[in-house]
Design a protein around this motif. Structure first.
Motif: not given
Lengths: 470, 236
Positions: A42-44, A381-384, A388-393
Motif C-alpha cells: 500500500f505504501e508504494k 502522508y506527504e504530497i506535492d 498528489l501523494i509523494t510518500r506514505a508511511n
C-alpha cells in the motif's frame, strides 16, 4: 536430532501467518518465530494518487477494520488541509471508530478466541470453533453474533454501508446524522450493555482455569503505548501518546504524533514481512512495546464510563503484564465503547448539519493517529504542490505488537511443546497467544477454524519425521 | 428540403429525417443503445464502438451514432451477437486502463460502470495491462486521471466545438493514445484552458474530475450541453 515444527497457516486469526518451532537434539524448544508471510504494498502504490482518495484507498487494507484506516487516513488528510474539522464531525467519527472497535472486539473474543476459552485449549479441533461454542453454550455464541451486529449496524447507519463506507472524508464526514439513525442506534445500546455484562460475568468464572496460560503469557516484558487525553481516560480518536514501562511508570508522555519519527523507529527481522516498531530512545529490542486493549487499560487512570470502570477492577487485580488479559481488556473496552457511543449520541450538537470543512491542501505533510481495535494506528502522508501523494508511511496497530507476539510464541512453545510427543493442544496454545493479540495481519481470511492446518516435524535436512493434520 | 424516411428498428416501425443518425431515431422511439462517446450536442465520432448495430444487407456492424438512416432500413440494436461484442468491448476498456471503481470519485455514477452492470460484465476475461499513467493535478480546480480514460474524446469535442478553446486533443496511436492539454504540457500551465469545466462535466468516467472530491462524491452534469446548443441555434 534437531527438528523444526511448522504451523502454517495459523488459524482463527485475521490474515496469514506461520509459526515455526525449532527443537534441539534433546527435543526441547530451541527457538520459535512468528512469521507474517504476506506483503501488501500500500505504501508504494498510493504514490501519485490524489490525497482525497486516501481514506477510501487505505480502508482497503482491511475488510474487518476498514473504519480504523478510514479514520487515521482522514485525520492525516485533515492535517494536509490544515483545518480544524467541525466538532460534530469529530464526534461522528468517534462513534464510527468505537462501533468498529465493538464489532472487531466481538469478532476476536467470540468468534476467534471463545472456542479456546469455553471448550478448553485441548478440545478436539473439529469442535474448537464458533460452531462448537454454539453447541455448548448457545447464549454465548448468540451474544457474540448480536454484539458484532450492533457494531456493524451502527457503522452502516452512519456510513451507509458496513464495509468500506465512503462517508469519512478529508475535512470531516460527507453527510450529517439523521434523527432516525441516531434513535435506531440508541435503541440498541441497552441490549449491547446487557451482553457485555453477561459475558464479563461468565468470563470471570473461567479465568481461574487458565492460571498456567496467564502466567506463561506474562513472560514477555515490554513497554506499553497508547493515546491519552486530559481526563486520563480511554481515548480512541485523538490525543498525545503515552508510553509506560512494565511497572506502570510513565516513561514518556504528551508525545505528539507529528513527531513520531523522534520516538518511534521500525526494525526489520529476516523472518517476517512485518516490521517491528520500537521506542527509539531505548533502542531495539529494549524499546519494544505492546499496544491494544491491554496497553490502553494499563496507561489510563480509568476508563471514563461508569460500567466499564466497575470492571476495570477485575482487570487491575490480575497480572496486567500477561498478554492473556488482552481478552479481559477487550471485554471491558466493549462495555466502554457502548457506553461512550450512547454518551456521544446524546450530545446536543450531534445532529448538526455542519460536518465538513472544505479547504485546499495547505500543508505538504500530515500525520493521522488513532486507536484501532488492535492498538495505535498511524498514517503519514506527504504530497506535492498538486496534492498528489509523494510518500506514505503506515504504522499498523498489529505491527506494534510484532515483537511481543514473536517472543510470546517462543515462551509458550518452550512451556508447552515437547518433541517426540506432539499433540494438538500444545500447538493450539502456541496459536492462542497470537489470538490473544487479535492480530489483523492484512484482511479477513473468512475462515473460522476451518482452514487446514498441517504441522510437520522436519529434520535439519528438511526430511519429514512426523505430520500432524487438522 | 429534408425528406422523412421510414425504417424498422428492433421490429418497431420508425420514422426519421434523412439527415438523422440511427442512434438519434432510435432514441426518439424510446430505444436505448449503449454508448460512451456519443453525446447530444457534440459531433458524433464513432470512437467507443459500443453503439454498433446490425443493418440488414450489410455484413459488418455499423456504429449507430455515425450511420444515417435510410428508407427501408432494417436495424437490430440488441441481438445476442451485439451483446457479446459490447461485453467484449467493455472488458477491453477495463483491461487497458486502471479502473478501480471502489476508490473512484464517480463510483456509482459512472457511465462505464453502469454499462458494465447493464450488459452483465461480471468478469474480465482478458489479462489486465496495468499501464503506468501519471495523474495530472496541476490545474487549480480540476484533475485528469488517465488511468480512467476511455478515449471517448468528449472532452476534446466539447472544448473545441462548444467552448471554442480547443485545449484538449489526442496524441499518439493505438495503446499509447492519450488525451492531452495544449501541446502535452501540464493542464495547469495551459494558455488556452478557460477553466470552464465543460470537459469535466461531459467525461463519462472519473478521468476528469473536480479536485477535493472523495470516493463517489462527483456527479457529472452534462445536461447543460443540449440547452447550450439549443440556445445558440435560437440566436439567444
Amino acid at each position: 536430532m534437531a527438528q523444526r515444527i511448522v504451523i502454517d497457516p495459523v488459524t482463527r486469526i485475521e490474515g496469514h501467518a506461520k509459526i515455526t518451532i525449532q527443537l534441539d537434539d534433546a527435543g526441547e524448544v530451541a527457538d520459535a518465530h512468528f512469521h507474517v508471510t504476506q506483503v501488501r504494498g500500500f505504501e508504494k502504490f498510493v504514490e501519485g494518487r490524489p490525497f482525497h482518495e486516501m481514506p477510501s484507498l487505505m480502508a482497503r487494507i482491511c475488510g474487518i477494520c476498514p473504519v480504523s484506516h478510514l479514520v487515521a487516513s482522514a485525520k492525516a488528510c485533515d492535517e494536509l488541509l490544515a483545518v480544524e474539522i467541525p466538532e460534530t464531525a469529530t464526534k461522528l467519527r468517534q462513534i464510527l471508530n468505537l462501533a468498529q472497535m465493538i464489532q472487531s472486539h466481538a469478532l476476536s473474543f467470540f468468534y476467534l478466541s471463545s472456542p479456546d476459552l469455553l471448550l478448553g485449549m485441548d478440545e478436539v479441533p473439529e469442535k474448537r470453533s464458533l460452531f462448537g461454542v454454539a453447541e455448548a453454550d448457545p447464549v454465548l455464541a448468540r451474544d457474540g453474533v448480536r454484539l458484532r451486529q450492533i457494531g456493524q449496524t451502527i457503522i452502516e447507519l452512519l456510513g451507509g454501508k458496513r464495509i468500506h463506507p465512503g462517508w469519512v472524508v478529508p475535512g470531516g464526514v460527507n453527510a450529517p446524522l439523521s434523527e432516525d439513525a441516531r434513535d435506531a442506534m440508541l435503541a440498541m445500546i441497552p441490549e449491547g450493555l446487557d451482553i457485555a455484562r453477561r459475558t464479563l460475568e461468565w468470563y470471570r468464572t473461567v479465568l481461574p482455569y487458565f492460571e498456567d496460560e496467564i502466567a506463561t503469557f506474562a513472560n514477555v516484558k515490554t513497554l506499553f503505548m497508547g493515546l491519552t487525553n486530559a481526563e486520563n481516560t480511554l481515548e480512541f480518536y485523538d490525543g498525545p501518546v503515552r508510553i509506560i514501562n512494565g511497572t506502570g511508570e510513565v516513561i514518556a508522555d504528551q508525545l505528539s504524533a507529528d513527531h513520531y519519527t523522534e520516538f518511534l523507529q521500525e526494525a526489520v527481522e529476516p523472518w517476517s514481512f512485518l516490521k517491528t516498531p520500537f521506542y527509539r530512545p531505548m533502542g531495539y529490542p529494549d524499546g519494544v512495546y505492546r499496544v491494544g486493549p491491554l496497553a490502553r487499560l494499563n496507561i489510563v487512570g480509568r476508563c471514563g464510563t461508569p460500567r466499564a470502570d466497575e470492571y476495570l477492577g477485575l482487570f487491575r487485580e490480575q497480572d496486567t503484564q500477561s498478554s492473556f488479559h488482552y481478552h479481559t481488556a477487550r471485554l471491558i473496552e466493549i462495555m466502554y465503547g457502548l457506553e461512550k457511543v450512547g454518551m456521544l449520541l446524546r450530545e446536543p450538537d450531534i445532529l448538526s448539519k455542519r460536518t465538513r470543512a472544505v479547504a485546499e491542501p495547505n500543508r505538504s505533510w500530515g500525520v493521522g493517529i488513532s486507536e484501532a481495535p488492535r492498538g495505535t494506528l498511524l498514517h503519514h502522508y506527504e504530497i506535492d504542490d498538486n496534492g498528489l501523494i509523494t510518500r506514505a508511511n503506515l504504522i499498523i496497530a498489529t505491527g506494534n505488537n510484532n515483537y511481543a507476539m514473536d517472543r510470546g510464541v517462543y515462551e509458550v512453545a518452550k512451556r508447552y511443546v515437547r518433541g517426540g510427543s506432539l499433540n494438538d493442544g500444545m500447538l493450539n496454545r502456541v496459536e492462542s497467544i497470537i489470538r490473544a493479540f487479535d492480530p489483523c495481519l492484512s484482511c479477513s481470511t473468512h475462515a473460522v477454524g476451518q482452514m487446514p492446518m498441517q504441522v510437520e516435524l522436519l529434520t535439519p535436512n528438511g526430511e519429514v519425521v512426523e505430520v500432524l493434520k487438522r | 428540403m429534408t425528406r422523412v424516411v421510414t425504417l424498422k428498428i428492433d421490429d418497431i416501425d420508425a420514422t426519421g429525417r434523412e439527415d438523422e443518425t440511427v442512434l438519434e431515431v432510435a432514441l426518439e422511439h424510446g430505444i436505448q443503445i449503449p454508448r460512451l462517446c456519443a453525446l447530444e450536442g457534440l459531433t458524433p465520432v464513432g470512437a467507443c464502438r459500443l453503439c454498433l448495430v446490425e443493418i440488414e444487407g450489410t455484413g459488418r456492424l455499423l456504429p449507430a451514432c455515425t450511420t444515417r438512416v435510410a428508407e427501408g432500413m432494417v436495424v437490430k440494436t440488441n441481438s445476442e451477437r451485439l451483446r457479446k461484442y459490447r461485453r467484449m468491448t467493455i472488458e477491453m476498456l477495463f483491461a487497458e486502463g486502471n479502473h478501480v471503481c471502489s476508490v473512484c470519485v464517480v463510483n456509482g455514477r459512472c457511465e462505464l460502470q453502469d454499462l458494465a452492470v447493464r450488459l452483465g460484465v461480471d468478469h474480465i476475461r482478458i489479462p489486465y495491462l496495468y499501464p503506468k499513467r501519471a495523474v495530472d493535478a496541476s490545474h487549480e480546480r480540476f484533475a485528469l486521471d488517465p488511468n480512467r480514460c476511455v478515449l471517448c474524446t468528449r472532452c476534446v469535442r466539447v472544448c473545441g466545438e462548444i467552448e471554442g478553446a480547443h485545449t484538449w486533443d489526442l496524441m499518439s496511436r493505438g495503446i499509447d493514445s492519450a488525451v492531452i492539454t495544449d501541446l502535452h504540457t501540464p493542464w495547469g500551465e495551459s494558455d488556452t484552458c478557460t477553466t470552464c469545466g465543460k470537459c469535466v462535466q461531459v467525461c463519462p468516467t472519473g478521468a476528469l474530475f473536480e479536485k477535493g472530491m472523495a470516493v463517489g462524491e462527483m456527479t457529472k452534469r452534462a445536461s447543460f450541453l443540449a440547452t447550450l446548443a439549443a440556445s445558440r441555434e435560437d440566436g439567444r
